[in-house]
Structures are given as C-alpha cells and as structure tokens.
Scaffold this motif. Structure first.
Motif, PDB file in Angstrom:
ATOM      1  N   THR A  21       0.866  -1.170   0.000  1.00  0.00           N
ATOM      2  CA  THR A  21       0.000   0.000   0.000  1.00  0.00           C
ATOM      3  C   THR A  21       0.902   1.219   0.000  1.00  0.00           C
ATOM      4  OG1 THR A  21      -1.691  -1.177   1.254  1.00  0.00           O
ATOM      5  CG2 THR A  21      -1.844   1.226   1.217  1.00  0.00           C
ATOM      6  N   ASN A  22       0.714   2.069  -1.009  1.00  0.00           N
ATOM      7  CA  ASN A  22       1.554   3.260  -1.158  1.00  0.00           C
ATOM      8  C   ASN A  22       3.044   2.916  -1.118  1.00  0.00           C
ATOM      9  OD1 ASN A  22      -0.713   4.930  -1.340  1.00  0.00           O
ATOM     10  ND2 ASN A  22      -0.854   5.043   0.874  1.00  0.00           N
ATOM     11  N   GLY A  23       3.395   1.799  -1.772  1.00  0.00           N
ATOM     12  CA  GLY A  23       4.785   1.400  -1.896  1.00  0.00           C
ATOM     13  C   GLY A  23       5.389   0.716  -0.688  1.00  0.00           C
ATOM     14  N   VAL A  24       4.570   0.368   0.316  1.00  0.00           N
ATOM     15  CA  VAL A  24       5.088  -0.247   1.542  1.00  0.00           C
ATOM     16  C   VAL A  24       4.392  -1.587   1.787  1.00  0.00           C
ATOM     17  CG1 VAL A  24       5.403   0.017   4.034  1.00  0.00           C
ATOM     18  CG2 VAL A  24       5.538   2.018   2.552  1.00  0.00           C
ATOM     19  N   ILE A  58      -0.553  -0.550   8.719  1.00  0.00           N
ATOM     20  CA  ILE A  58      -1.318  -1.798   8.717  1.00  0.00           C
ATOM     21  C   ILE A  58      -2.805  -1.504   8.698  1.00  0.00           C
ATOM     22  CG2 ILE A  58      -1.901  -3.834  10.098  1.00  0.00           C
ATOM     23  CD1 ILE A  58       1.021  -3.916  10.978  1.00  0.00           C
ATOM     24  N   SER A  59      -3.254  -0.514   9.440  1.00  0.00           N
ATOM     25  CA  SER A  59      -4.686  -0.214   9.497  1.00  0.00           C
ATOM     26  C   SER A  59      -5.215   0.319   8.169  1.00  0.00           C
ATOM     27  CB  SER A  59      -4.993   0.771  10.627  1.00  0.00           C
ATOM     28  OG  SER A  59      -4.436   2.034  10.346  1.00  0.00           O
ATOM     29  N   GLN A  60      -4.326   0.772   7.300  1.00  0.00           N
ATOM     30  CA  GLN A  60      -4.745   1.278   5.993  1.00  0.00           C
ATOM     31  C   GLN A  60      -4.839   0.184   4.936  1.00  0.00           C
ATOM     32  OE1 GLN A  60      -2.096   4.470   4.988  1.00  0.00           O
ATOM     33  NE2 GLN A  60      -2.735   5.704   6.717  1.00  0.00           N
ATOM     34  N   LEU A  61      -4.409  -1.035   5.270  1.00  0.00           N
ATOM     35  CA  LEU A  61      -4.469  -2.127   4.308  1.00  0.00           C
ATOM     36  C   LEU A  61      -5.907  -2.564   4.078  1.00  0.00           C
ATOM     37  CD1 LEU A  61      -1.513  -4.351   5.584  1.00  0.00           C
ATOM     38  CD2 LEU A  61      -1.507  -2.784   3.641  1.00  0.00           C
ATOM     39  N   SER A  62      -6.160  -3.081   2.897  1.00  0.00           N
ATOM     40  CA  SER A  62      -7.494  -3.606   2.582  1.00  0.00           C
ATOM     41  C   SER A  62      -7.704  -4.921   3.330  1.00  0.00           C
ATOM     42  CB  SER A  62      -7.628  -3.857   1.077  1.00  0.00           C
ATOM     43  OG  SER A  62      -6.858  -4.987   0.696  1.00  0.00           O
ATOM     44  N   TYR A  63      -8.928  -5.382   3.338  1.00  0.00           N
ATOM     45  CA  TYR A  63      -9.266  -6.638   4.008  1.00  0.00           C
ATOM     46  C   TYR A  63      -8.456  -7.791   3.420  1.00  0.00           C
ATOM     47  CZ  TYR A  63     -12.071 -10.604   5.574  1.00  0.00           C
ATOM     48  OH  TYR A  63     -12.488 -11.785   6.127  1.00  0.00           O
ATOM     49  N   GLU A  64      -8.361  -7.852   2.098  1.00  0.00           N
ATOM     50  CA  GLU A  64      -7.614  -8.925   1.437  1.00  0.00           C
ATOM     51  C   GLU A  64      -6.124  -8.844   1.782  1.00  0.00           C
ATOM     52  OE1 GLU A  64      -8.827 -11.598  -0.128  1.00  0.00           O
ATOM     53  OE2 GLU A  64     -10.787 -10.810   0.403  1.00  0.00           O
ATOM     54  N   GLU A  65      -5.580  -7.639   1.851  1.00  0.00           N
ATOM     55  CA  GLU A  65      -4.176  -7.459   2.204  1.00  0.00           C
ATOM     56  C   GLU A  65      -3.933  -7.878   3.654  1.00  0.00           C
ATOM     57  OE1 GLU A  65      -3.015  -3.739  -0.721  1.00  0.00           O
ATOM     58  OE2 GLU A  65      -4.092  -3.337   1.145  1.00  0.00           O
ATOM     59  N   LEU A  66      -4.873  -7.564   4.530  1.00  0.00           N
ATOM     60  CA  LEU A  66      -4.752  -7.975   5.928  1.00  0.00           C
ATOM     61  C   LEU A  66      -4.769  -9.494   6.056  1.00  0.00           C
ATOM     62  CD1 LEU A  66      -7.073  -5.350   7.660  1.00  0.00           C
ATOM     63  CD2 LEU A  66      -4.588  -5.545   7.919  1.00  0.00           C
ATOM     64  N   LYS A  67      -5.636 -10.147   5.278  1.00  0.00           N
ATOM     65  CA  LYS A  67      -5.682 -11.611   5.313  1.00  0.00           C
ATOM     66  C   LYS A  67      -4.357 -12.207   4.844  1.00  0.00           C
ATOM     67  CE  LYS A  67      -9.316 -12.924   3.038  1.00  0.00           C
ATOM     68  NZ  LYS A  67     -10.515 -13.571   2.494  1.00  0.00           N
ATOM     69  N   SER A  68      -3.779 -11.618   3.815  1.00  0.00           N
ATOM     70  CA  SER A  68      -2.492 -12.098   3.314  1.00  0.00           C
ATOM     71  C   SER A  68      -1.390 -11.913   4.360  1.00  0.00           C
ATOM     72  CB  SER A  68      -2.129 -11.369   2.020  1.00  0.00           C
ATOM     73  OG  SER A  68      -0.887 -11.784   1.542  1.00  0.00           O
ATOM     74  N   LEU A  69      -1.394 -10.781   5.020  1.00  0.00           N
ATOM     75  CA  LEU A  69      -0.418 -10.506   6.062  1.00  0.00           C
ATOM     76  C   LEU A  69      -0.610 -11.463   7.238  1.00  0.00           C
ATOM     77  CD1 LEU A  69       1.900  -8.724   7.047  1.00  0.00           C
ATOM     78  CD2 LEU A  69       0.204  -7.098   7.864  1.00  0.00           C
TER      79      LEU A  69
END
Length: 94
Positions: A21-24, A58-69
């Motif tokens: 997200t935003n390069g991070v 981390i709180s700015q990540l999408s739901y799918e990105e959070l699941k991946s993390l």
C-alpha cells in the motif's frame, strides 16, 4: 517483521505474495526479503519495536491485504475474521 519499500512509492498491489500500500509492504519471510533486496526494494529490518507509524500503515491495508499478512504471520483462523478482528490479531502477533 520487516518493512519493504517498493521502488515505486505509489505502488498498490501484491508482489511475491506481499501486499503493498503506497509502496510499503511487510514480511518476515527471509527468502522473500532477500528476493526483494535483489530486485531493488529497500528492506528495513523489523527486529526493533513496532512504531505507531507501522501500525497506522497496517490499518490502511485492505481486508484482502490484511488476510495475506495474517497468513504470512501464521495467525490462526484469519480467514474467518472481520477486518477489525484481523487488525487486533495482527497487532497481537507483533
């Protein structure tokens, strides 16, 4: 957990199973961290205490990105959690 910076600061997507997200992005997989370094990404070791800036990212990540993390961090039952539950579980896994 290490913080990975993409060469493109505006990159939003998934590379090598790591959501950005935003390069991070974030990963603790040593193989992936080496791969990112070899491909021009900046890797900041996450052995130090997590900062509030990292938690905000981390709180700015999408739901799918959070699941991946959560999957990368080995969080049990992540696929059944709601976004807020994922955030709490990820903060607890640090």
């Amino acid at each position: 957990m290490a913080k990975v910076y993409a060469p493109n600061k505006d990159y939003n997507g998934v590379t090598a199973s790591v959501p950005f997200t935003n390069g991070v992005g974030f990963s603790s997989n040593p193989y992936l961290l080496d791969w990112f370094k070899e491909h021009g990404y900046k890797v900041e070791d996450g052995d130090s205490e997590t900062t509030s800036e990292t938690k905000a990212d981390i709180s700015q990540l999408s739901y799918e990105e959070l699941k991946s993390l959560a999957k990368d961090r080995g969080v049990d039952g992540y696929h059944k959690m709601k976004k807020e539950e994922l955030l709490d579980a990820l903060k607890d896994s640090e």
